[in-house]
Write a protein that holds these residues in place. Sequence first.
Motif, PDB file in Angstrom:
ATOM      1  N   ALA A  22     -41.374   3.331  86.369  1.00 50.75           N
ATOM      2  CA  ALA A  22     -40.793   4.576  86.866  1.00 50.75           C
ATOM      3  C   ALA A  22     -41.709   5.223  87.900  1.00 50.75           C
ATOM      4  CB  ALA A  22     -40.533   5.540  85.702  1.00 50.75           C
ATOM      5  N   LEU A  23     -42.994   5.198  87.645  1.00 52.31           N
ATOM      6  CA  LEU A  23     -43.967   5.767  88.577  1.00 52.31           C
ATOM      7  C   LEU A  23     -43.943   5.012  89.911  1.00 52.31           C
ATOM      8  CD1 LEU A  23     -46.060   7.982  88.765  1.00 52.31           C
ATOM      9  CD2 LEU A  23     -47.737   6.410  87.827  1.00 52.31           C
ATOM     10  N   ARG A  27     -43.013   6.741  93.422  1.00 48.37           N
ATOM     11  CA  ARG A  27     -44.030   6.727  94.473  1.00 48.37           C
ATOM     12  C   ARG A  27     -43.466   6.147  95.763  1.00 48.37           C
ATOM     13  NH1 ARG A  27     -48.350   3.750  92.303  1.00 48.37           N
ATOM     14  NH2 ARG A  27     -48.850   5.585  91.072  1.00 48.37           N
ATOM     15  N   ARG A  28     -42.663   5.090  95.660  1.00 51.49           N
ATOM     16  CA  ARG A  28     -42.056   4.497  96.863  1.00 51.49           C
ATOM     17  C   ARG A  28     -41.139   5.480  97.567  1.00 51.49           C
ATOM     18  NH1 ARG A  28     -41.364  -0.265  93.864  1.00 51.49           N
ATOM     19  NH2 ARG A  28     -39.232   0.326  93.429  1.00 51.49           N
ATOM     20  N   ASP A  32     -45.970  10.035  97.626  1.00 54.80           N
ATOM     21  CA  ASP A  32     -47.239  10.627  97.204  1.00 54.80           C
ATOM     22  C   ASP A  32     -47.403  10.406  95.700  1.00 54.80           C
ATOM     23  OD1 ASP A  32     -49.535  12.625  97.839  1.00 54.80           O
ATOM     24  OD2 ASP A  32     -48.533  13.492  96.081  1.00 54.80           O
ATOM     25  N   ALA A  33     -48.590   9.955  95.296  1.00 54.54           N
ATOM     26  CA  ALA A  33     -48.815   9.629  93.883  1.00 54.54           C
ATOM     27  C   ALA A  33     -48.690  10.857  92.985  1.00 54.54           C
ATOM     28  CB  ALA A  33     -50.184   8.983  93.705  1.00 54.54           C
ATOM     29  N   ASP A  34     -49.230  11.993  93.418  1.00 53.20           N
ATOM     30  CA  ASP A  34     -49.140  13.206  92.592  1.00 53.20           C
ATOM     31  C   ASP A  34     -47.700  13.688  92.458  1.00 53.20           C
ATOM     32  OD1 ASP A  34     -51.895  13.246  92.171  1.00 53.20           O
ATOM     33  OD2 ASP A  34     -52.254  14.504  93.931  1.00 53.20           O
ATOM     34  N   ASP A  35     -46.973  13.665  93.568  1.00 58.58           N
ATOM     35  CA  ASP A  35     -45.567  14.078  93.525  1.00 58.58           C
ATOM     36  C   ASP A  35     -44.750  13.112  92.672  1.00 58.58           C
ATOM     37  OD1 ASP A  35     -46.208  16.193  95.169  1.00 58.58           O
ATOM     38  OD2 ASP A  35     -45.556  15.182  97.004  1.00 58.58           O
ATOM     39  N   ALA A  36     -45.060  11.823  92.774  1.00 61.23           N
ATOM     40  CA  ALA A  36     -44.362  10.820  91.965  1.00 61.23           C
ATOM     41  C   ALA A  36     -44.601  11.079  90.477  1.00 61.23           C
ATOM     42  CB  ALA A  36     -44.814   9.418  92.351  1.00 61.23           C
ATOM     43  N   GLU A  37     -45.830  11.420  90.141  1.00 60.37           N
ATOM     44  CA  GLU A  37     -46.147  11.738  88.743  1.00 60.37           C
ATOM     45  C   GLU A  37     -45.321  12.935  88.266  1.00 60.37           C
ATOM     46  OE1 GLU A  37     -47.544  11.101  85.160  1.00 60.37           O
ATOM     47  OE2 GLU A  37     -48.402   9.904  86.798  1.00 60.37           O
ATOM     48  N   ASP A  38     -45.162  13.939  89.121  1.00 62.35           N
ATOM     49  CA  ASP A  38     -44.341  15.101  88.766  1.00 62.35           C
ATOM     50  C   ASP A  38     -42.895  14.691  88.495  1.00 62.35           C
ATOM     51  OD1 ASP A  38     -46.527  16.757  89.093  1.00 62.35           O
ATOM     52  OD2 ASP A  38     -45.932  17.469  91.084  1.00 62.35           O
ATOM     53  N   ASN A  70     -32.402   8.578  91.729  1.00 61.99           N
ATOM     54  CA  ASN A  70     -31.673   9.830  91.962  1.00 61.99           C
ATOM     55  C   ASN A  70     -32.583  11.041  91.820  1.00 61.99           C
ATOM     56  OD1 ASN A  70     -29.340   8.399  92.418  1.00 61.99           O
ATOM     57  ND2 ASN A  70     -28.517   8.728  90.374  1.00 61.99           N
ATOM     58  N   SER A  71     -33.418  11.055  90.810  1.00 66.84           N
ATOM     59  CA  SER A  71     -34.328  12.184  90.599  1.00 66.84           C
ATOM     60  C   SER A  71     -35.335  12.295  91.737  1.00 66.84           C
ATOM     61  CB  SER A  71     -35.057  12.047  89.266  1.00 66.84           C
ATOM     62  OG  SER A  71     -34.138  12.117  88.211  1.00 66.84           O
ATOM     63  N   SER A  72     -35.820  11.177  92.231  1.00 60.85           N
ATOM     64  CA  SER A  72     -36.780  11.192  93.339  1.00 60.85           C
ATOM     65  C   SER A  72     -36.136  11.714  94.614  1.00 60.85           C
ATOM     66  CB  SER A  72     -37.339   9.787  93.579  1.00 60.85           C
ATOM     67  OG  SER A  72     -38.050   9.340  92.451  1.00 60.85           O
TER      68      SER A  72
END
Length: 169
Positions: A22-23, A27-28, A32-38, A70-72
């Motif tokens: 999921a991460l 991220r793709r 951004d890794a931090d935004d992806a984590e959120d 969809n969430s991203s």
Amino acid sequence: MDATALALPPFAELYRQYRTRALAIARRIVGDADDAEDVVQDVFTRLAQRPSGFDGRSACSTWLHRVMVNSSINWLRARKRRERLQHEPEAPASPEAQAVGTEMQRHFEEALEKVSEQQRQVLWLREMRGYSYPEIAAMLRIPEGTVKSALHRGRQRALAELEERDQEP
């Protein structure tokens, strides 16, 4: 299908098994890794708090992939809205700058009178209102490619009109 076939694995198992995947998906998309984590934390928090909507028509991994995509995408849209709202207002322009801006706008509007109706609409929506190509295409009910070509041709014609005006005595 029976009810057991439609159930997701327990939340802790779902998180342990799919968090890394999921991460990577988030991220793709968000870049951004931090935004992806959120995004991942938000998705798994929502899954822990309420029923998932998983109907068992596809594999759990396929369903979760779609939820993450969809969430991203929704997160990116929300970020764009937040960025637009966070821009600080510009300082008021001087009277001279306002006069020049008003004159430039008048010249632009006169140049718009020299282009086709479609080009005028597209130019106005893009340059004065700031709409995107897909938004303009939807508003005018024309293909996005037509928006781009009308914008290009309209800009060329309007620019030629403005240059012609500048060369007049």
